[in-house]
Write an enzyme that holds these catalytic residues in place. Structure first.
Site, PDB file in Angstrom:
ATOM      1  N   HIS A  12       0.834  -1.210   0.000  1.00 17.37           N
ATOM      2  CA  HIS A  12       0.000   0.000   0.000  1.00 17.37           C
ATOM      3  C   HIS A  12       0.865   1.255   0.000  1.00 17.37           C
ATOM      4  CE1 HIS A  12      -2.893  -2.847   2.117  1.00 17.37           C
ATOM      5  NE2 HIS A  12      -3.621  -2.385   1.133  1.00 17.37           N
ATOM      6  N   SER A  33      -0.287  -9.054   1.143  1.00 19.07           N
ATOM      7  CA  SER A  33      -1.743  -8.923   1.207  1.00 19.07           C
ATOM      8  C   SER A  33      -2.149  -8.854   2.669  1.00 19.07           C
ATOM      9  CB  SER A  33      -2.387 -10.153   0.565  1.00 19.07           C
ATOM     10  OG  SER A  33      -3.752 -10.242   0.945  1.00 19.07           O
ATOM     11  N   SER A  34      -3.191  -8.078   2.950  1.00 11.30           N
ATOM     12  CA  SER A  34      -3.701  -8.034   4.324  1.00 11.30           C
ATOM     13  C   SER A  34      -4.140  -9.426   4.753  1.00 11.30           C
ATOM     14  CB  SER A  34      -4.875  -7.071   4.421  1.00 11.30           C
ATOM     15  OG  SER A  34      -4.454  -5.806   3.969  1.00 11.30           O
TER      16      SER A  34
END
Ligand code: PAF
Length: 282
Positions: free
Chosen positions: A37, A187-188
């Site tokens: 992000h 990735s979360s």
């Protein structure tokens, strides 16, 4: 960095920035931020003066039985990371701010065909939820540009098509996939993996790289390659979702003469559904 929770305050704040001649960049997220992000924030900073990140776990894009309840919410840590990355405003609305008339009365944006295949087939309604919330965020922020991760390759195509079809004046940019040292796409949802599963997870990227190498070496028996990859993933401990060799332009099944391909993959590992992809230019 200033955190703003209401559309009214965000609009008046950004109106002043726009009047001062600033270019506005948007980085939409669902929070629980990782290095991937923050790369989006840096990319936005390269072509905009003011960066607005958004954190909103959008209920419209989660299906029944999916992970909306347990999706990690880490606002305080996210705020620190965004500040550090040079973000100027964080917009963090609640459900009532984004869906004031209730979700059932919400106008929806439907990007046909491309929304119904691959992830759209596994998660019916998902891309309608994504397109709708991104269209709302474009309306709220009115950014000059917006950045989305290429890990969600299909999502990026859906957003590009929506933006083109609705003549939205936003430059939509993709940002390269950020990976850990073993090749696992950040990735979360990696947070759902146990240590043992984290060791297995890079097999998804390995399967993509091996299949790409086979195609580059001349293989065109795409169905066989897809099935072999699925079997390798199952042997490693994944449950299959899809592993599809498709054309970049419309994400339909690749034909032997196609030269611009992408392999889209999704697979379940423990409590996580992981996605990844790899592009091939022959
Ligand atoms: O990629 C995501 O995190 C989400 O799908 C997005 C684009 C922020 C829309 O909710």
């Amino acid at each position: 960095m200033k955190t703003i929770h209401t559309i009214a305050e965000l609009r008046s704040t950004l109106a002043a920035e726009r009047a001062a001649g600033k270019r506005i960049g948007l980085v939409p997220t669902m929070g629980n931020l990782h290095t991937g992000h923050l790369t989006l924030v840096h990319q936005a900073a390269a072509s905009a003066d003011i960066i607005v990140a958004t954190i909103f776990v959008n209920p419209l894009q989660f299906g029944a039985g999916e992970d909306i309840e347990r999706y990690p919410r880490t606002l305080a840590e996210d705020r620190d990371k965004l500040t550090e990355a040079g973000c100027h405003y964080l917009f963090a609305p609640d459900d009532a701010e984004m869906y004031p008339n209730g979700r059932d009365n919400q106008t929806e944006v439907i990007v046909p065909k491309i929304s119904t295949i691959h992830c759209g087939a596994s998660r019916p309604g998902h891309f309608e939820g994504v397109a709708t919330v991104v269209c709302k965020l474009f309306g709220i922020v009115q950014p000059d540009m917006a950045v989305f991760g290429e890990k969600d390759f299909q999502q990026l195509q859906v957003i590009r098509q929506m933006t083109a079809d609705l003549f939205l004046p936003v430059d939509v940019q993709g940002a390269a996939i950020a990976r850990n040292e073993h090749g696992l796409a950040l990735s979360s949802r990696n947070g759902y993996l146990s240590d043992a599963e984290l060791d297995i997870a890079p097999a998804l990227n390995r399967a993509l790289r091996e299949t790409k190498a086979a195609i580059e070496a001349g293989r065109r028996d795409f169905s066989t390659l897809e099935e072999s990859a699925q079997q390798a993933l199952e042997a490693a401990g994944f449950k299959r979702d899809f592993f599809n060799i498709v054309r970049q332009q419309d994400l339909l099944a690749a034909q032997p003469d196609d030269t611009l391909l992408v392999i889209l993959a999704a697979a379940h590992l423990g409590r996580a559904r992981l996605i990844d992809n790899i592009v091939i230019e022959l």
